[in-house]
Each structure stands twice: as C-alpha cells, then as structure tokens.
Design a protein around this motif. Sequence first.
Motif, short mmCIF file in Angstrom:
data_model
loop_
_atom_site.label_atom_id
_atom_site.label_comp_id
_atom_site.label_asym_id
_atom_site.label_seq_id
_atom_site.Cartn_x
_atom_site.Cartn_y
_atom_site.Cartn_z
N ALA A 13 0.85 -1.19 0.00
CA ALA A 13 0.00 0.00 0.00
C ALA A 13 0.89 1.24 0.00
N PRO A 14 0.58 2.20 -0.85
CA PRO A 14 1.41 3.41 -0.89
C PRO A 14 1.27 4.21 0.41
N SER A 15 2.35 4.85 0.80
CA SER A 15 2.32 5.69 1.99
C SER A 15 1.56 6.98 1.69
N LEU A 16 1.26 7.71 2.74
CA LEU A 16 0.58 8.99 2.55
C LEU A 16 1.45 9.95 1.74
N PHE A 17 2.76 9.91 1.98
CA PHE A 17 3.64 10.78 1.22
C PHE A 17 3.61 10.41 -0.26
N TYR A 45 -3.62 17.05 3.93
CA TYR A 45 -2.81 16.07 4.66
C TYR A 45 -2.36 16.60 6.02
N ALA A 46 -2.79 17.78 6.42
CA ALA A 46 -2.29 18.42 7.63
C ALA A 46 -2.59 17.62 8.89
N ASP A 47 -3.77 17.03 9.00
CA ASP A 47 -4.15 16.30 10.20
C ASP A 47 -3.76 14.83 10.15
N SER A 48 -3.13 14.39 9.08
CA SER A 48 -2.74 12.99 8.97
C SER A 48 -1.34 12.80 9.55
#
Length: 161
Positions: A13-17, A45-48
């Motif tokens: 699974a790809p990372s958030l980045f 993506y600030a709250d992740s």
Amino acid sequence: MAARKPRRTARSAPSLFALAERQIVALYDAGVMSPAVLHHVIAAYADSAIDWNEEGTLHTVDGHTVQQAVVLVMMPARGLKGAQKDFMSIVGHLAASEPRANAAEEDAEPEEDEDLLSQLSGDDPPSKGRVSAKKSTSAEPKRAAFNPLVGARAVPTRNKR
C-alpha cells in the motif's frame, strides 16, 4: 505526459507521502499547480500522520523532484540549492504547523527561516539589513515571475477566401 516512476519490486500500500507526491507531480505536470492549489493539497494532509521527510520516487516531466517542484511554485525566484529545507518550511507553513526539526535543519540560520516565513505569509517587514539592500538594488529592474507565454509563437493564419 505522465510522471516518470521507477519500477516497484514489491506490491504494498502506498504511503501517505507517496499519495501526496503523486497528486503534486500530476498537478505540476498538468500545468495547473499554483500556490493556492498547493495550499489545498497540503492542507488536506495536515491532520494525517504523513512523513514529509520521506524520500520521493516520482519526478516531474522536466526532471524535478516533488520538493523542487513545490519550491519552484511557491518561490520561483529562490534557487533549488536548499530545496529540501525550503520544502519543509513551505509544508510547515501551509499545514499551519511547525516543520519537524532534524539534525540537518538545526544548523540553519534563524534569520533565513524568518525571511522565508515572512515571504510565504506575504508580510515583508523591512529589517535593518534588508533596508540597505533594497536601496542599493532599487535601480535594477524587477525580475519577472513565471510567464507561460514566454517563447510562444503566433499561429500563422491563412486566408481561405
């Protein structure tokens, strides 16, 4: 044109980045990346728990990393020499949180960071050093910002009467 991507050997699974990187590179390659668009992407993506220090794998069609592309969009007059540091400052500012400090950023001069943050926020209070610099450079013409029509040629028209 699509972004160049190296081959992956393992399916995970790809990372958030990786997701943010894919969005930013796609918007940059499409030519619609602007500071306002970038603000919305990064604010999403600030709250992740995204790790903005992660090493990117994608490159834009003109060969820039995502960090360099963000710096080019947000600060076109700034060089790419310290792109990673500038990228972290931009992300910290746009996400409305302080960028994470690591060992490489600790030796940076605080004056440069203050100048960068004031440039990002649009406030440009003149400091003692900048007042004298502005007076000496006021005779020079202001450098133009990015213009997508530079080098454009007129389309030849033919009369079909």
